[in-house]
Design a protein around this motif. Structure first.
Motif, PDB file in Angstrom:
ATOM      1  N   PRO A 198      38.171  41.899  44.856  1.00  0.00           N
ATOM      2  CA  PRO A 198      37.933  41.334  46.191  1.00  0.00           C
ATOM      3  C   PRO A 198      36.899  40.219  46.202  1.00  0.00           C
ATOM      4  O   PRO A 198      36.850  39.413  47.124  1.00  0.00           O
ATOM      5  N   ASP A 199      36.100  40.130  45.157  1.00  0.00           N
ATOM      6  CA  ASP A 199      35.046  39.111  45.143  1.00  0.00           C
ATOM      7  C   ASP A 199      35.479  37.819  44.473  1.00  0.00           C
ATOM      8  O   ASP A 199      34.688  36.871  44.410  1.00  0.00           O
ATOM      9  N   PHE A 200      36.722  37.752  43.993  1.00  0.00           N
ATOM     10  CA  PHE A 200      37.099  36.574  43.198  1.00  0.00           C
ATOM     11  C   PHE A 200      37.234  35.321  44.060  1.00  0.00           C
ATOM     12  O   PHE A 200      36.693  34.282  43.739  1.00  0.00           O
ATOM     13  N   GLY A 201      37.920  35.428  45.152  1.00  0.00           N
ATOM     14  CA  GLY A 201      38.383  34.216  45.850  1.00  0.00           C
ATOM     15  C   GLY A 201      37.367  33.525  46.723  1.00  0.00           C
ATOM     16  O   GLY A 201      37.580  32.392  47.151  1.00  0.00           O
ATOM     17  N   ASP A 202      36.210  34.181  46.948  1.00  0.00           N
ATOM     18  CA  ASP A 202      35.232  33.585  47.861  1.00  0.00           C
ATOM     19  C   ASP A 202      34.021  33.102  47.060  1.00  0.00           C
ATOM     20  O   ASP A 202      33.380  33.902  46.378  1.00  0.00           O
ATOM     21  N   PRO A 203      33.720  31.805  47.124  1.00  0.00           N
ATOM     22  CA  PRO A 203      32.582  31.293  46.353  1.00  0.00           C
ATOM     23  C   PRO A 203      31.298  32.080  46.618  1.00  0.00           C
ATOM     24  O   PRO A 203      30.458  32.226  45.740  1.00  0.00           O
ATOM     25  N   ALA A 204      31.193  32.633  47.820  1.00  0.00           N
ATOM     26  CA  ALA A 204      29.956  33.378  48.158  1.00  0.00           C
ATOM     27  C   ALA A 204      29.867  34.676  47.361  1.00  0.00           C
ATOM     28  O   ALA A 204      28.789  35.149  47.016  1.00  0.00           O
ATOM     29  N   THR A 205      31.023  35.257  47.076  1.00  0.00           N
ATOM     30  CA  THR A 205      30.996  36.547  46.350  1.00  0.00           C
ATOM     31  C   THR A 205      31.424  36.393  44.884  1.00  0.00           C
ATOM     32  O   THR A 205      31.341  37.347  44.118  1.00  0.00           O
ATOM     33  N   PHE A 206      31.874  35.195  44.512  1.00  0.00           N
ATOM     34  CA  PHE A 206      32.351  35.018  43.134  1.00  0.00           C
ATOM     35  C   PHE A 206      31.303  35.452  42.097  1.00  0.00           C
ATOM     36  O   PHE A 206      31.665  36.038  41.070  1.00  0.00           O
ATOM     37  N   PRO A 207      30.010  35.210  42.326  1.00  0.00           N
ATOM     38  CA  PRO A 207      29.014  35.669  41.336  1.00  0.00           C
ATOM     39  C   PRO A 207      29.125  37.161  41.041  1.00  0.00           C
ATOM     40  O   PRO A 207      28.899  37.614  39.925  1.00  0.00           O
ATOM     41  N   LYS A 208      29.514  37.940  42.047  1.00  0.00           N
ATOM     42  CA  LYS A 208      29.677  39.386  41.779  1.00  0.00           C
ATOM     43  C   LYS A 208      30.861  39.623  40.848  1.00  0.00           C
ATOM     44  O   LYS A 208      30.808  40.453  39.938  1.00  0.00           O
ATOM     45  N   TYR A 209      31.942  38.841  41.079  1.00  0.00           N
ATOM     46  CA  TYR A 209      33.087  38.973  40.167  1.00  0.00           C
ATOM     47  C   TYR A 209      32.673  38.548  38.770  1.00  0.00           C
ATOM     48  O   TYR A 209      32.938  39.229  37.779  1.00  0.00           O
ATOM     49  N   ARG A 210      31.940  37.429  38.716  1.00  0.00           N
ATOM     50  CA  ARG A 210      31.556  36.910  37.402  1.00  0.00           C
ATOM     51  C   ARG A 210      30.715  37.946  36.643  1.00  0.00           C
ATOM     52  O   ARG A 210      30.863  38.152  35.457  1.00  0.00           O
ATOM     53  N   GLU A 211      29.864  38.634  37.394  1.00  0.00           N
ATOM     54  CA  GLU A 211      29.025  39.683  36.781  1.00  0.00           C
ATOM     55  C   GLU A 211      29.928  40.754  36.166  1.00  0.00           C
ATOM     56  O   GLU A 211      29.723  41.175  35.030  1.00  0.00           O
ATOM     57  N   ARG A 212      30.944  41.139  36.913  1.00  0.00           N
ATOM     58  CA  ARG A 212      31.855  42.171  36.378  1.00  0.00           C
ATOM     59  C   ARG A 212      32.667  41.613  35.213  1.00  0.00           C
ATOM     60  O   ARG A 212      32.901  42.306  34.220  1.00  0.00           O
ATOM     61  N   MET A 213      33.049  40.364  35.291  1.00  0.00           N
ATOM     62  CA  MET A 213      33.828  39.760  34.198  1.00  0.00           C
ATOM     63  C   MET A 213      32.982  39.724  32.919  1.00  0.00           C
ATOM     64  O   MET A 213      33.430  40.148  31.847  1.00  0.00           O
ATOM     65  N   TYR A 214      31.754  39.257  33.028  1.00  0.00           N
ATOM     66  CA  TYR A 214      30.867  39.230  31.857  1.00  0.00           C
ATOM     67  C   TYR A 214      30.686  40.640  31.297  1.00  0.00           C
ATOM     68  O   TYR A 214      30.704  40.857  30.090  1.00  0.00           O
ATOM     69  N   ALA A 215      30.517  41.591  32.190  1.00  0.00           N
ATOM     70  CA  ALA A 215      30.333  42.971  31.743  1.00  0.00           C
ATOM     71  C   ALA A 215      31.600  43.486  31.060  1.00  0.00           C
ATOM     72  O   ALA A 215      31.520  44.158  30.022  1.00  0.00           O
ATOM     73  N   GLN A 216      32.749  43.157  31.607  1.00  0.00           N
ATOM     74  CA  GLN A 216      33.997  43.591  30.955  1.00  0.00           C
ATOM     75  C   GLN A 216      34.126  42.956  29.574  1.00  0.00           C
ATOM     76  O   GLN A 216      34.513  43.614  28.608  1.00  0.00           O
ATOM     77  N   LEU A 217      33.818  41.683  29.484  1.00  0.00           N
ATOM     78  CA  LEU A 217      33.945  41.013  28.192  1.00  0.00           C
ATOM     79  C   LEU A 217      32.959  41.604  27.186  1.00  0.00           C
ATOM     80  O   LEU A 217      33.269  41.762  26.010  1.00  0.00           O
ATOM     81  N   LYS A 218      31.794  41.982  27.663  1.00  0.00           N
ATOM     82  CA  LYS A 218      30.830  42.634  26.765  1.00  0.00           C
ATOM     83  C   LYS A 218      31.365  43.988  26.310  1.00  0.00           C
ATOM     84  O   LYS A 218      31.224  44.364  25.140  1.00  0.00           O
TER      85      LYS A 218
END
Ligand code: FHN
Length: 613
Positions: A198-218
């Motif tokens: 749900p956080d992907f599409g909104d620039p305001a919440t994208f940082p939360k998605y990015r945090e999860r993406m980085y964590a998944q990649l780790k």
């Protein structure tokens, strides 16, 4: 990479992760690097170029293996390519089925709850790859639908928490174990674009998605030690809006290199450009020649779909597939050929059969030597009757149109060489070799040995002037804190090679700002062969290159990452004066100098051939 530099890269990556995604982002390494290793913040003086992918030990397995298996497998596989809408209409697609068939998210989630790939057999998958001669595997860990194929802790939208699958199993772990046992490298596909979060599409919440993406990649890097990460979903898109930018790619790539400096990463980590990642990714196509400035890998389907589609029987023939592989190898590329397992996790038998036929051809009479570790032919032009690849002092002419009895196959030479031996692999027939016109005529005494291709192995001896590797130390480099080369340089030093990715945050030196700087390199270039060389620059923003006082590359129009090239006749062992003037205006900054010739595969011009005067 030394322990110190690994510590530096880890800290650089960690810094990026924390500044990007907040302190709670991802688990910091358990042991803080010693004070001495504390990395400079990514800023002036940062250079993201770590090595030359064309020659580095880090990429050597990838350049040697040439042929990989792509696996598209996810929750979408449960539908097997077909969805019947409430109104009774049938919609068909594979891994894009949710979006292209407008499946409501709740319905898609319910479908995924029933996903149970109980027949997934990692050993069978690895055997299929091995039997095909595929030496690495790239499996979708998360496609655009956001469904993770491993027990991620970042959400419950995954095969462990949202399926009917055995909760004690982990198919990525099973695949990693089987691949390691078989000596096959394992990589993960990961889509940046995420339709479910749900956080992907909104620039305001994208940082939360990015945090999860980085964590998944780790999780993937730490938990499964992949050799390669294959990013996708980097393009500008809507529904949900995808604003992934070159800077996002720069930061993600730096973070990943910090996690594991040995990773091989494709160019879709950024924006699918010549300066992103380690290699380019043409899809469903084969470039008609070697790609300038970057390694490359063609990815293709076996039929018309990446994910499983039960109705798609449009399988490519083994002959077509093997010839694709030979064309690709002869142009210095890799071939990533896809399978789409069905909802139970089984690779379709028609896929297995075709792959096995390719593997059989590769394993017969040493024909695989035309692929594994082979690359651009260089010394000869690509013929119309097949493909030619080179490995050391051997040329492999893979003939797909065998000549009539007594008729020759002509090879056009691009540089002088002698043929000291010629034989057809798998046959004791003779091959007459005669100098003819602009090259050689090869006249086999018998017929073809295989319907896919018959390989004529030529042992060759370049006959033009050549010299051993030089003892160069690099070029003289002057760095100016302006883009007009005015005033004294801020830095004057020896630069080992012209291989720099300063990107948006970096610059040649901490005393030089990330924008508005200039670099001049001078000295001499010493080729090992007397041949016509192609000099290739990859630059952002402007570049000019002189050889022996002649301006060969002149691109002073500020540009984003761009390839320019020029040809020049060089004499083996002779010092050819070189001057390069490069400027960075604003934004990203890149500058690489590569060369190639008939006897020299493409590479960053090595230090040994560069002299400061
Ligand atoms: O949208 C994806 C597609 O589903 C598939 O994964 C291919 C394979 O490289 N990549 C994207 C299309 O370029």
């Amino acid at each position: 990479m030394s322990g110190l530099s690994r510590g530096l890269s880890l800290l650089l990556g960690l810094f990026l992760a924390l500044t990007l995604t907040g302190p709670s982002a991802t688990a910091a390494p358990s042991v803080a690097a010693p004070e001495a290793d504390r990395a400079a913040e990514p800023g002036p003086g940062t250079d993201y170029a770590s090595d030359d992918p064309f020659t580095s030990a880090r990429t050597s397995w990838w350049r040697q293996d040439r042929f990989g298996m792509f696996i598209h497998f996810g929750a979408y596989s449960q539908l097997e390519g077909e969805y019947t809408r409430a109104d009774g209409t049938v919609c068909r697609d594979a891994e894009w089925i949710k979006r292209n068939c407008q499946i409501p998210t709740s319905e898609y989630e319910d479908m995924a709850q029933g996903f149970n790939p109980s027949s997934f057999d990692a050993k069978a998958v690895v055997k299929a790859a091995k039997d095909a001669g595929q030496r690495y595997i790239v499996i979708t860990s998360k496609h655009h639908d956001g469904y993770a194929m491993w027990p991620t802790k970042q959400n419950t939208w995954n095969l462990r928490d949202h399926s009917s699958f055995d909760k004690k199993r982990d198919i990525l772990a099973e695949l990693k174990t089987a691949a390691d046992r078989a000596g096959i490298k394992l990589g993960f596909y990961y889509s940046i674009w995420d339709w479910h979060d749900p956080d992907f599409g909104d620039p305001a919440t994208f940082p939360k998605y990015r945090e999860r993406m980085y964590a998944q990649l780790k999780e993937l890097v730490d938990g499964y030690d992949p050799a390669l990460l294959w990013f996708d979903g980097e393009w500008d898109a809507d529904n949900p809006t995808n604003t992934w930018s070159p800077k996002d790619g720069e930061q993600l790539e730096a973070y990943l290199r910090g996690l594991d400096p040995d990773l091989v990463i494709n160019n879709r980590v950024g924006k699918r450009r010549v300066v992103d990642g380690d290699y380019g990714t043409p899809e469903q196509e084969i470039p008609d020649a070697q790609v300038d400035g970057q390694l490359w890998e063609s990815c293709m389907t076996l039929n018309g779909h990446w994910g499983f589609a039960k109705y798609d029987g449009n399988w490519k023939s083994p002959r077509t597939l093997a010839r694709n592989l030979l064309d690709i190898a002869g142009r210095g590329g890799n071939y990533l050929l896809n399978v789409g397992p069905d909802k139970l996790g089984r690779i379709p038998q028609p896929s297995v059969d075709r792959l096995r036929e390719i593997g059989s051809w590769l394993g017969t009479s040493g024909q695989g030597r035309a692929v594994y570790g082979a690359g651009s032919a260089g010394l000869v032009a690509e013929p119309g009757w097949g493909a030619v690849s080179r490995s050391g002092n051997r040329l492999y002419a893979s003939v797909t149109s065998w000549p009539a009895a007594g008729q020759p196959l002509h090879l056009t030479a691009r540089a002088p060489f002698e043929v000291t031996r010629a034989r057809v692999l798998g046959s004791d027939q003779k091959v007459a070799v005669a100098a003819a016109g602009d090259g050689f005529d090869l006249t086999p005494s018998g017929g073809p040995v295989d319907d896919i291709a018959s390989v004529i192995e030529l042992t060759v001896e370049p006959s033009g002037a050549s010299v051993p590797p030089g003892r160069g130390t690099g070029l003289r480099q002057e760095v100016f804190a302006n883009d007009t080369f005015t005033g004294p340089p801020v830095v004057t030093r020896t630069d080992r090679t012209v291989n720099h990715a300063w990107r948006t945050a970096g610059s040649p030196d901490a005393r030089v700002p990330a924008d508005r700087f200039g670099v001049r390199w001078t000295g001499s270039l010493v080729p090992r062969h007397s041949q016509t060389y192609t000099l290739t620059t990859v630059s952002d923003d402007t570049v000019r290159v002189w050889i022996d006082g002649k301006l060969l590359i002149d691109n002073t129009t500020p540009h984003t990452a761009k390839v320019d090239k020029a040809t020049v006749d060089l004499r083996a062992g002779q010092r050819h004066a070189i001057k390069i003037e490069y400027t960075e205006q604003t934004g990203e900054a890149h500058m690489k100098l590569l060369w190639s010739s008939p006897g020299q595969p493409q590479q960053i011009v090595p230090r040994t051939q560069l002299y400061t005067s």
